[in-house]
Design a protein around this motif. Sequence first.
Motif, mmCIF file in Angstrom:
data_model
loop_
_atom_site.group_PDB
_atom_site.id
_atom_site.type_symbol
_atom_site.label_atom_id
_atom_site.label_comp_id
_atom_site.label_asym_id
_atom_site.label_seq_id
_atom_site.Cartn_x
_atom_site.Cartn_y
_atom_site.Cartn_z
ATOM 1 N N GLN A 107 10.024 21.426 2.451
ATOM 2 C CA GLN A 107 8.791 20.674 2.087
ATOM 3 C C GLN A 107 7.698 21.760 2.064
ATOM 4 N N LYS A 108 7.465 22.280 3.215
ATOM 5 C CA LYS A 108 6.290 23.229 3.222
ATOM 6 C C LYS A 108 6.251 24.292 2.220
ATOM 7 N N GLU A 144 21.814 14.093 5.975
ATOM 8 C CA GLU A 144 21.184 13.559 7.070
ATOM 9 C C GLU A 144 21.498 12.094 7.092
ATOM 10 N N LYS A 199 18.798 16.000 2.720
ATOM 11 C CA LYS A 199 18.675 14.314 2.924
ATOM 12 C C LYS A 199 20.107 13.718 3.008
ATOM 13 N N ASP A 233 16.282 18.349 9.966
ATOM 14 C CA ASP A 233 14.830 17.893 10.038
ATOM 15 C C ASP A 233 13.985 19.129 9.879
ATOM 16 N N GLU A 234 14.390 20.178 10.589
ATOM 17 C CA GLU A 234 13.685 21.352 10.534
ATOM 18 C C GLU A 234 13.643 21.966 9.299
ATOM 19 N N LYS A 235 14.906 22.125 8.780
ATOM 20 C CA LYS A 235 15.012 22.683 7.478
ATOM 21 C C LYS A 235 14.376 21.976 6.328
ATOM 22 N N ILE A 236 14.594 20.628 6.333
ATOM 23 C CA ILE A 236 13.871 19.841 5.475
ATOM 24 C C ILE A 236 12.266 20.015 5.360
ATOM 25 N N ALA A 237 11.845 20.159 6.617
ATOM 26 C CA ALA A 237 10.304 20.234 6.744
ATOM 27 C C ALA A 237 9.716 21.706 5.929
ATOM 28 N N GLY A 238 10.749 22.657 6.331
ATOM 29 C CA GLY A 238 10.679 24.221 5.975
ATOM 30 C C GLY A 238 10.512 24.033 4.375
ATOM 31 N N MET A 240 16.731 19.953 -1.074
ATOM 32 C CA MET A 240 16.060 19.115 -0.284
ATOM 33 C C MET A 240 16.937 17.963 -0.400
ATOM 34 N N ASP A 269 5.271 22.270 -0.936
ATOM 35 C CA ASP A 269 3.657 22.086 -1.033
ATOM 36 C C ASP A 269 2.851 23.078 -1.045
#
Length: 242
Positions: free
Chosen positions: A79-80, A107, A104, A72-77, A100, A83
């Motif tokens: 994504q950031k 996951e 996923k 989750d942390e990696k995906i958020a990274g 990404m 973005d």
Amino acid sequence: MDVPTALIALQTCDLEIRRAAKLLDELPEKRSILETRHKSEEVRQLKGKAEELVHRLERAIAANTDEVAALDEKIAGVQKTLDGGQVTNPKEVHNLSREMDALKRREDKLDNDTLSLMERLEKAREQVAKVDTALQRLSTRESELIAAYRLKGGEVQSDLEAHKQQRAELAAAVGDELLARYEAAAAAKGGIGAARLLEVACSACRVELPSERLRELREGPDVGVCPNCRRLLVVRGDDASE
Ligand SMILES: [Zn+2]
């Protein structure tokens, strides 16, 4: 109490102890108690295995959960980064999207694994509960059997205890050296280690002794040895026979 009397009384007492112990041993409840204990032991082993499985599954689920949190942390990274707009190179954007997707997918796989692990965990916990119930039932059954055994065997048991106490006193009166000889003879001769000289025969083996042997016995100590069966032979001094 003199030694010959004590020796004969000890022999009688030992036979009583044997009889009482045999009676206790043959009570049907005793066999059932042993069977119940054996069964409990088997069920306890099953319980151990089921608990082990529960722990293993719990550990596997915890490991999955940890890995999902890290993903989750990696995906958020990622994504950031996407973005944030700093990455403009289409090839780099493409690579990040692919990364990404891979994260996923991993996951998703872990989530599916966790679901099936949880199903198995539920079953394993049910198994532990089932085995627990069986153990409790067996334990109740054992208590009931023990109560029945005590009730039936109570009289025999107290008889046995009384005789054991009496035996200790008689053994002391007989003395260590003679006691050891008596016990060795009893062990070798089916529980009868001491006999009386009745007229011309040994009361245990019933063999009439030749006059020469009789003379030797009568000239010897109060407690001799039967020349035929080798048991201790009370020649004189036993209260009961006089
Ligand atoms: Zn004899």
